[in-house]
Design a protein around this motif. Structure first.
Motif, PDB file in Angstrom:
ATOM      1  N   VAL A 173      39.542 -32.443 -23.036  1.00 42.25           N
ATOM      2  CA  VAL A 173      38.904 -32.019 -24.280  1.00 42.25           C
ATOM      3  C   VAL A 173      37.405 -32.307 -24.228  1.00 42.25           C
ATOM      4  O   VAL A 173      36.571 -31.454 -24.565  1.00 42.25           O
ATOM      5  N   ILE A 174      37.056 -33.501 -23.793  1.00 44.89           N
ATOM      6  CA  ILE A 174      35.643 -33.885 -23.688  1.00 44.89           C
ATOM      7  C   ILE A 174      34.912 -32.972 -22.713  1.00 44.89           C
ATOM      8  O   ILE A 174      33.801 -32.505 -22.996  1.00 44.89           O
ATOM      9  N   ALA A 175      35.541 -32.708 -21.589  1.00 45.79           N
ATOM     10  CA  ALA A 175      34.926 -31.831 -20.587  1.00 45.79           C
ATOM     11  C   ALA A 175      34.727 -30.424 -21.144  1.00 45.79           C
ATOM     12  O   ALA A 175      33.692 -29.788 -20.916  1.00 45.79           O
ATOM     13  N   ASN A 176      35.713 -29.938 -21.886  1.00 42.49           N
ATOM     14  CA  ASN A 176      35.618 -28.590 -22.460  1.00 42.49           C
ATOM     15  C   ASN A 176      34.489 -28.493 -23.481  1.00 42.49           C
ATOM     16  O   ASN A 176      33.749 -27.504 -23.514  1.00 42.49           O
ATOM     17  N   ALA A 199      34.249 -42.259 -32.734  1.00 43.41           N
ATOM     18  CA  ALA A 199      33.699 -43.500 -32.192  1.00 43.41           C
ATOM     19  C   ALA A 199      34.062 -43.680 -30.724  1.00 43.41           C
ATOM     20  O   ALA A 199      33.247 -44.157 -29.912  1.00 43.41           O
ATOM     21  N   ALA A 200      35.280 -43.260 -30.364  1.00 41.36           N
ATOM     22  CA  ALA A 200      35.755 -43.441 -28.995  1.00 41.36           C
ATOM     23  C   ALA A 200      35.108 -42.469 -28.011  1.00 41.36           C
ATOM     24  O   ALA A 200      34.785 -42.835 -26.879  1.00 41.36           O
ATOM     25  N   VAL A 201      34.881 -41.226 -28.449  1.00 41.87           N
ATOM     26  CA  VAL A 201      34.430 -40.201 -27.499  1.00 41.87           C
ATOM     27  C   VAL A 201      32.950 -39.872 -27.600  1.00 41.87           C
ATOM     28  O   VAL A 201      32.397 -39.253 -26.683  1.00 41.87           O
ATOM     29  N   SER A 202      32.288 -40.267 -28.661  1.00 39.63           N
ATOM     30  CA  SER A 202      30.893 -39.874 -28.858  1.00 39.63           C
ATOM     31  C   SER A 202      29.984 -40.209 -27.679  1.00 39.63           C
ATOM     32  O   SER A 202      29.159 -39.370 -27.284  1.00 39.63           O
ATOM     33  N   PRO A 203      30.097 -41.394 -27.062  1.00 42.25           N
ATOM     34  CA  PRO A 203      29.206 -41.688 -25.935  1.00 42.25           C
ATOM     35  C   PRO A 203      29.361 -40.719 -24.763  1.00 42.25           C
ATOM     36  O   PRO A 203      28.458 -40.610 -23.922  1.00 42.25           O
ATOM     37  N   ARG A 204      30.495 -39.991 -24.713  1.00 48.03           N
ATOM     38  CA  ARG A 204      30.752 -39.087 -23.583  1.00 48.03           C
ATOM     39  C   ARG A 204      30.545 -37.620 -23.935  1.00 48.03           C
ATOM     40  O   ARG A 204      30.785 -36.743 -23.096  1.00 48.03           O
ATOM     41  N   ILE A 205      30.090 -37.341 -25.160  1.00 46.93           N
ATOM     42  CA  ILE A 205      29.882 -35.950 -25.582  1.00 46.93           C
ATOM     43  C   ILE A 205      28.423 -35.751 -25.961  1.00 46.93           C
ATOM     44  O   ILE A 205      27.882 -36.466 -26.811  1.00 46.93           O
ATOM     45  N   SER A 206      27.794 -34.772 -25.354  1.00 44.54           N
ATOM     46  CA  SER A 206      26.370 -34.494 -25.597  1.00 44.54           C
ATOM     47  C   SER A 206      26.217 -33.540 -26.776  1.00 44.54           C
ATOM     48  O   SER A 206      25.791 -32.387 -26.622  1.00 44.54           O
TER      49      SER A 206
END
Length: 276
Positions: A173-176, A199-206
């Motif tokens: 999902v993050i990659a997509n 909160a969990a994924v924000s650091p990995r999503i631009s």
């Protein structure tokens, strides 16, 4: 009875890129959450500025339910308070800011911000992604955007399963989302799930993540919003309760009662400290 949280850990301001002014919005604590103090239009422009730069940021729109969830769950409170912005969505939070801090703050709701940001995104050529809700609501959203914002680019839409995603699924999902090039992601998973996810994924999503909750069905006309007078007087929850009594009655009885308790307790402590 739950104890009122007096100390909350607030997020540090997001790092600014060279040549861009630092954004350091002030916060004031209302029971369990540090609320961002910004005018509505300033907030919108702050989000657009971060979206243009594809900054990893997220926003929580706080209401009574979120405040009480944060009282009960320290990890959830931390997830919300570490966000880039926590705006007062519910009118009772405006009352709390005025009572505890003598601050008058504009209401900044997901229901209002969603159409504002879609318009800004279309005008600024920023693409958006919709994550959450149901396939039928997402399809209605696609039709709505094509009709009302024909220049808007929808980078993607995804309605995840109700079960928890596996680590591999979440990474996909993050990659997509990153591959889509989206500048903003509207997250419609409901509280507290969407805040924990952001909160969990924000650091990995631009991109800027915005937890809009139930704003999407209202936007596309699947649900109606309360009349303006009910919004202004803090009675919007009554209108929602009439629409969905079975789902909301238990939650509102519990959360509203607990909020009143913590509000009155906080007000008493404030007056003791300040000898009002």
């Amino acid at each position: 009875m739950f104890n009122t949280i007096h100390r909350v850990q607030l997020s540090s301001p997001a790092k600014s890129l060279p040549g861009r002014p630092k954004l350091k919005p002030e916060r004031k604590v209302a029971i369990s959450l540090g609320l961002t103090l910004l005018p509505y239009n300033t907030f919108i422009q702050a989000v657009i500025g971060a979206a243009r730069q594809h900054e990893a940021a997220y926003c929580c729109f706080a209401n009574v339910h979120m405040v009480i969830e944060a009282v009960k769950d320290a990890a959830f409170a931390d997830a919300v308070n570490k966000s880039t912005w926590v705006t007062p969505d519910g009118v009772p939070l405006l009352w709390a800011l005025r009572a505890f801090h003598r601050v008058r703050q504009e209401r900044i709701t997901g229901l209002d911000v969603l159409p504002s940001l879609l318009e800004e995104a279309a005008g600024n050529q920023l693409s958006v992604y919709f994550y959450g809700s149901t396939p039928s609501i997402l399809e209605k959203c696609r039709v709505f955007c094509a009709e009302c914002h024909p220049t808007l680019t929808i980078a993607g839409m995804y309605s995840p399963p109700f079960r928890a995603l596996s680590a591999d699924e979440e990474q996909q999902v993050i990659a997509n989302i990153n591959a889509s090039g989206a500048s903003m992601v509207f997250v419609s998973l409901g509280c507290p799930k969407q805040e924990k996810w952001m909160a969990a994924v924000s650091p990995r999503i631009s991109a800027v993540l915005l937890g809009i909750g139930g704003a999407l069905p209202v936007l596309v006309g699947a649900q109606k919003r309360a009349p303006r007078w009910m919004q202004r007087s803090g009675l919007e929850w009554v209108y929602r309760l009439v629409q969905e009594p079975r789902r909301l009655v238990g939650r509102y009885v519990t959360t509203n009662s607990l909020f009143v308790y913590h509000f009155l307790r906080g007000l008493y402590q404030y007056r003791i400290r300040n000898q009002v």
